[in-house]
Write a protein that holds these residues in place. Sequence first.
Motif, mmCIF file in Angstrom:
data_model
loop_
_atom_site.group_PDB
_atom_site.id
_atom_site.type_symbol
_atom_site.label_atom_id
_atom_site.label_comp_id
_atom_site.label_asym_id
_atom_site.label_seq_id
_atom_site.Cartn_x
_atom_site.Cartn_y
_atom_site.Cartn_z
ATOM 1 N N PRO A 1 1.306 -1.144 -0.006
ATOM 2 C CA PRO A 1 -0.038 0.023 -0.079
ATOM 3 C C PRO A 1 0.884 1.395 0.146
ATOM 4 O O PRO A 1 0.387 2.289 -0.547
ATOM 5 N N SER B 1 2.602 1.753 -3.600
ATOM 6 C CA SER B 1 0.735 2.740 -4.242
ATOM 7 C C SER B 1 0.866 3.892 -3.892
ATOM 8 O O SER B 1 0.712 4.572 -5.181
ATOM 9 N N ALA B 2 1.068 4.308 -2.594
ATOM 10 C CA ALA B 2 0.985 5.690 -2.461
ATOM 11 C C ALA B 2 1.756 6.566 -2.914
ATOM 12 O O ALA B 2 2.118 7.995 -3.151
ATOM 13 N N TRP B 3 3.013 5.978 -2.930
ATOM 14 C CA TRP B 3 3.926 6.809 -3.629
ATOM 15 C C TRP B 3 3.644 6.939 -5.362
ATOM 16 O O TRP B 3 3.988 7.517 -6.329
ATOM 17 N N ASP C 1 0.882 6.975 -6.201
ATOM 18 C CA ASP C 1 0.115 8.265 -6.753
ATOM 19 C C ASP C 1 0.521 9.258 -6.758
ATOM 20 O O ASP C 1 0.033 10.688 -7.310
ATOM 21 N N ALA C 2 1.448 9.447 -4.863
ATOM 22 C CA ALA C 2 2.313 11.043 -5.352
ATOM 23 C C ALA C 2 3.047 11.284 -6.200
ATOM 24 O O ALA C 2 2.606 12.301 -6.759
ATOM 25 N N ASP D 1 0.449 12.198 -8.832
ATOM 26 C CA ASP D 1 -0.266 13.864 -8.706
ATOM 27 C C ASP D 1 0.661 15.108 -9.313
ATOM 28 O O ASP D 1 0.551 15.880 -9.735
ATOM 29 N N ALA E 1 -3.073 10.933 -2.111
ATOM 30 C CA ALA E 1 -1.889 10.155 -1.949
ATOM 31 C C ALA E 1 -2.388 9.400 -0.777
ATOM 32 O O ALA E 1 -2.949 8.496 -0.875
ATOM 33 N N ARG F 1 -6.207 9.029 0.141
ATOM 34 C CA ARG F 1 -6.563 7.510 -1.114
ATOM 35 C C ARG F 1 -5.334 6.450 0.220
ATOM 36 O O ARG F 1 -6.700 5.141 0.685
ATOM 37 N N TYR F 2 -4.575 6.330 0.354
ATOM 38 C CA TYR F 2 -3.435 5.420 1.687
ATOM 39 C C TYR F 2 -4.305 5.496 2.822
ATOM 40 O O TYR F 2 -4.559 3.854 3.355
ATOM 41 N N LYS G 1 -7.908 3.894 2.776
ATOM 42 C CA LYS G 1 -7.095 2.000 1.893
ATOM 43 C C LYS G 1 -7.517 1.394 2.435
ATOM 44 O O LYS G 1 -7.868 0.078 4.001
#
Lengths: 207, 209
Positions: free
Chosen positions: A82, A85-87, A89-90, A93, B68, B71-72, B75
């Motif tokens: 997770p 995945s967040a990185w 996403d970052a 963005d 980000a 969402r993190y 989740k």
Amino acid sequence: MPTYKLSYFEGQGLGEVSRQLLHLSETPFEDDRISQEDWPKRKDSMPFAKLPVLFVDGKPLPQSLAIARYLANQFGFAGKTPFESAWVDALGDQFKDYFSEMVPYFMALGGDNEEEKSRLQLEVAEPAINKFFSILEKRAKDNGSNGHFVGDSLTWIDIHISDHMGVGEKYFPNAYAAFPTVLALREGTVSLPKLKEWIEKRPVTPY
Amino acid sequence: STMPAYKLTYFNGRLRAEVARQLLYLAGVPFEDVRVRRPDWPALKSKMPFGEMPVLEVDGKPLPQSFAINRYLAKEFGFTGKSPFEAAWVDAIADQFKDYNIETRRLFLVLLGMIQGDKEQLLKDVGIPARDKFFGILEKIAKENGSNGHFVGQSLTWADLLIADHVKTVNILLPGFLDGFPTVLDTVKKIESTPKLKEWIEKSPYSKF
């Protein structure tokens, strides 16, 4: 397997990452390319009156990053944890922020005022590219210069950035010369056999 | 397994951090809520991964970019809808909201007194068209979702929190501006009456934005 249709303009832009994710995962899809002439007729059938839109068994999903992330999650290109995945996403963005700064320059590229293009390249494109690609260069190095921005496997941000660079260089040769780790990452990504195959057979478009 | 340590760093305002604060509070998870004073920001800027805030630290590892972060956390704590497709629609609404923010940025900066500008002209040329476009979409979405108090699915998502927090700001700065979107306003009322959220809102310092 659901049926997939990706509707976008005739170009790479914000839709190509999703085409590539579908192709990389060997998922059949309808590559619905809409011309500028046809767009006014099709606009009202899109939830946010914009493209791209992904149709999954006929149900629409708008917004390019939401689409890319959805497909990446389905096919395993969204990082291994997770936090990874967040990185991803970052970075996606941050790309969106950079892209919105570049809009005046992109608009000028669509016209034929050469003086305006040169001015905006200097005043808008160069600073925006420097800011964003410096972040990417550091990120690629901190990640071990392993050919990926996040983790140790291909993610949608590797694909998205690599594709954007190919478009950028058509108009601004050597735009990314100061970012060697990113250039190497791009080379590694576009030479992956399935991506290479897709890139060689896709229509050639201005953007 | 033990709970990670969370630290959220942002200015003393709602804007891009409030949703993350709310998610942590709704989940009942303790977190360090760092609010940076403006004069202290320049010295901190180069320490942030992308030179901006908010930044979430999870056991000391930083994560930038508000969506980000949202969402993190969403989740982790169950606020992204009940299926991958619902989660993707939450993302799509959030990104459409971001587009509307980009369009209306100057207007809101003028309304907050942060830059000079012609408020009436910005409202007419930018604010009203952007509002009609975005809130028109949200009104339709809320109705098609069954006017059930959520923009996606049947349970609270971070898109609900994002929209509700922005509507709070609009109601402060432009009272009546959203009267043409009754389902949206009703959805926001329902969101804000979620017990733990109501609790957070009541005990939070007042902030115009």
